[in-house]
Design a protein around this motif. Structure first.
Motif, PDB file in Angstrom:
ATOM      1  N   GLU A  78       0.840  -1.198   0.000  1.00  5.17           N
ATOM      2  CA  GLU A  78       0.000   0.000   0.000  1.00  5.17           C
ATOM      3  C   GLU A  78       0.869   1.239   0.000  1.00  5.17           C
ATOM      4  N   ASP A  79       0.368   2.288  -0.630  1.00 10.09           N
ATOM      5  CA  ASP A  79       1.020   3.594  -0.583  1.00 10.09           C
ATOM      6  C   ASP A  79      -0.074   4.646  -0.707  1.00 10.09           C
ATOM      7  N   HIS A 123      -1.371   6.080  -3.160  1.00  9.13           N
ATOM      8  CA  HIS A 123      -2.266   6.013  -4.321  1.00  9.13           C
ATOM      9  C   HIS A 123      -2.923   4.661  -4.534  1.00  9.13           C
ATOM     10  N   ALA A 124      -2.363   3.610  -3.954  1.00  8.51           N
ATOM     11  CA  ALA A 124      -2.830   2.267  -4.320  1.00  8.51           C
ATOM     12  C   ALA A 124      -2.747   1.294  -3.150  1.00  8.51           C
ATOM     13  N   VAL A 125      -3.579   0.257  -3.241  1.00 10.17           N
ATOM     14  CA  VAL A 125      -3.548  -0.853  -2.288  1.00 10.17           C
ATOM     15  C   VAL A 125      -3.550  -2.135  -3.113  1.00 10.17           C
ATOM     16  N   ALA A 126      -2.761  -3.124  -2.695  1.00 13.80           N
ATOM     17  CA  ALA A 126      -2.741  -4.414  -3.394  1.00 13.80           C
ATOM     18  C   ALA A 126      -2.985  -5.529  -2.388  1.00 13.80           C
ATOM     19  N   PHE A 127      -3.774  -6.507  -2.815  1.00 14.20           N
ATOM     20  CA  PHE A 127      -4.110  -7.627  -1.922  1.00 14.20           C
ATOM     21  C   PHE A 127      -4.350  -8.871  -2.768  1.00 14.20           C
ATOM     22  N   GLU A 128      -4.264 -10.028  -2.106  1.00 11.43           N
ATOM     23  CA  GLU A 128      -4.438 -11.288  -2.838  1.00 11.43           C
ATOM     24  C   GLU A 128      -5.893 -11.470  -3.243  1.00 11.43           C
ATOM     25  N   ASP A 129      -6.093 -11.990  -4.447  1.00 13.64           N
ATOM     26  CA  ASP A 129      -7.446 -12.308  -4.905  1.00 13.64           C
ATOM     27  C   ASP A 129      -7.997 -13.461  -4.060  1.00 13.64           C
ATOM     28  N   ILE A 130      -9.256 -13.327  -3.666  1.00 14.46           N
ATOM     29  CA  ILE A 130      -9.869 -14.335  -2.785  1.00 14.46           C
ATOM     30  C   ILE A 130     -10.118 -15.654  -3.521  1.00 14.46           C
ATOM     31  N   ASN A 131     -10.155 -15.595  -4.829  1.00 12.18           N
ATOM     32  CA  ASN A 131     -10.446 -16.790  -5.636  1.00 12.18           C
ATOM     33  C   ASN A 131      -9.421 -16.870  -6.769  1.00 12.18           C
ATOM     34  N   VAL A 179       4.540  -3.621  -7.234  1.00 19.37           N
ATOM     35  CA  VAL A 179       4.018  -4.872  -6.659  1.00 19.37           C
ATOM     36  C   VAL A 179       4.598  -6.072  -7.403  1.00 19.37           C
ATOM     37  N   ALA A 180       4.618  -5.993  -8.726  1.00 16.61           N
ATOM     38  CA  ALA A 180       5.137  -7.113  -9.527  1.00 16.61           C
ATOM     39  C   ALA A 180       6.639  -7.293  -9.296  1.00 16.61           C
ATOM     40  N   ARG A 181       7.365  -6.167  -9.239  1.00 20.89           N
ATOM     41  CA  ARG A 181       8.824  -6.257  -9.013  1.00 20.89           C
ATOM     42  C   ARG A 181       9.115  -6.870  -7.651  1.00 20.89           C
ATOM     43  N   ALA A 182       8.387  -6.394  -6.621  1.00 26.20           N
ATOM     44  CA  ALA A 182       8.634  -6.877  -5.256  1.00 26.20           C
ATOM     45  C   ALA A 182       8.354  -8.371  -5.140  1.00 26.20           C
ATOM     46  N   ALA A 183       7.452  -8.881  -5.969  1.00 25.77           N
ATOM     47  CA  ALA A 183       7.135 -10.313  -5.925  1.00 25.77           C
ATOM     48  C   ALA A 183       8.071 -11.131  -6.816  1.00 25.77           C
ATOM     49  N   GLY A 184       9.039 -10.465  -7.458  1.00 24.58           N
ATOM     50  CA  GLY A 184      10.009 -11.182  -8.294  1.00 24.58           C
ATOM     51  C   GLY A 184       9.420 -11.702  -9.597  1.00 24.58           C
ATOM     52  N   LEU A 185       8.443 -10.981 -10.132  1.00 26.39           N
ATOM     53  CA  LEU A 185       7.732 -11.502 -11.299  1.00 26.39           C
ATOM     54  C   LEU A 185       8.296 -11.039 -12.633  1.00 26.39           C
TER      55      LEU A 185
END
Ligand code: AMP
Length: 157
Positions: free
Chosen positions: A62-63, A65-73, A113-119
Motif C-alpha cells: 500500500e502507498d 495512491h494504491a492498495v494491493a491484496f491477494e485475490d480471494i479466488n 508490486v510485480a517487481r517486489a514479488a520477483g515476477l
C-alpha cells in the motif's frame, strides 16, 4: 384472442433481446453480476471497504495512491489485485477523471508490486476487466496481476 397453430416466423427486429439476455446469464453463471462501467461510484462496494479495513484482506502493498491484496479466488499461483485509493468505477472512469498524479502513482504501484514479488524475470500478465463484456464484477477499478506459471494464450478461442 389466441390463434392455434404454428408460431409465425420472427419479424425483423424480433429476437434482438436474446444476445443481451444470454450474455447476462453467462456472467451470472460465471459468478458475478455485470458492472456498468459508466454507473455512479458505490462507496460501499467491496473494494471500497477493503482499504478502510471493513473487510479482511491479505494486503501485500500500500502507498498513497494504491492498495494491493491477494485475490480471494485465485486463478493462477500468483493472483494479486491492485486498486487505486480514489473512487473510480473502472479503467474508463479512472483514465477520464483521475489526476495525473493518481494515474502515475497507480501505474508505478502496479509495477512495484510485480517487481517486489520477483515476477519480472519469469513474466506476468496484467488484466483489467471493464463493463459487462469485459466480465467486470466489482465496481471499483482493479488490475489483476497474474503469474506463477506459463499463462497460455491471452483468451480461450
Ligand atoms: P473482475 O471480474 O475483474 O471484476 O474481478 C473481481 C475479482 O475480485 C475476482 O477475481 C474475485 O475473486 C475478486 N474478489 C472479490 N471479492 C474479493 C475479496 N473480498 N477479496 C479479494 N478478492 C476478491
Amino acid at each position: 384472442l389466441r390463434r392455434a397453430g404454428p408460431a409465425p416466423p420472427p419479424q425483423a427486429g424480433e429476437g434482438c433481446w436474446v444476445l443481451p439476455v444470454a450474455r447476462f446469464l453467462l456472467l451470472v453463471r460465471q459468478g458475478g453480476m455485470p458492472v456498468d462501467a459508466r454507473a455512479p461510484y458505490d462507496p460501499d462496494n467491496v473494494f471500497a471497504r477493503i482499504p478502510r479495513g471493513e473487510i479482511p484482506s491479505r494486503r501485500v502493498y500500500e502507498d498513497a495512491h494504491a492498495v494491493a491484496f491477494e485475490d480471494i479466488n485465485p486463478v493462477a499461483p500468483h493472483h494479486v489485485l491492485v486498486i487505486p485509493r480514489g473512487a473510480y468505477v473502472s479503467w474508463d472512469d479512472f483514465s477520464a477523471r483521475a489526476t495525473d498524479a493518481e494515474i502515475a502513482g497507480f501505474v508505478r504501484a502496479v509495477g512495484a508490486v510485480a517487481r517486489a514479488a520477483g515476477l519480472v524475470e519469469p513474466g506476468y500478465r496484467l488484466l483489467a476487466n471493464i463493463g459487462p463484456d469485459g466480465g467486470q464484477e466489482v465496481p471499483h477499478l482493479h488490475v489483476h496481476i497474474l503469474a506463477g506459471r506459463p499463462l497460455g494464450p491471452m483468451l480461450a478461442r
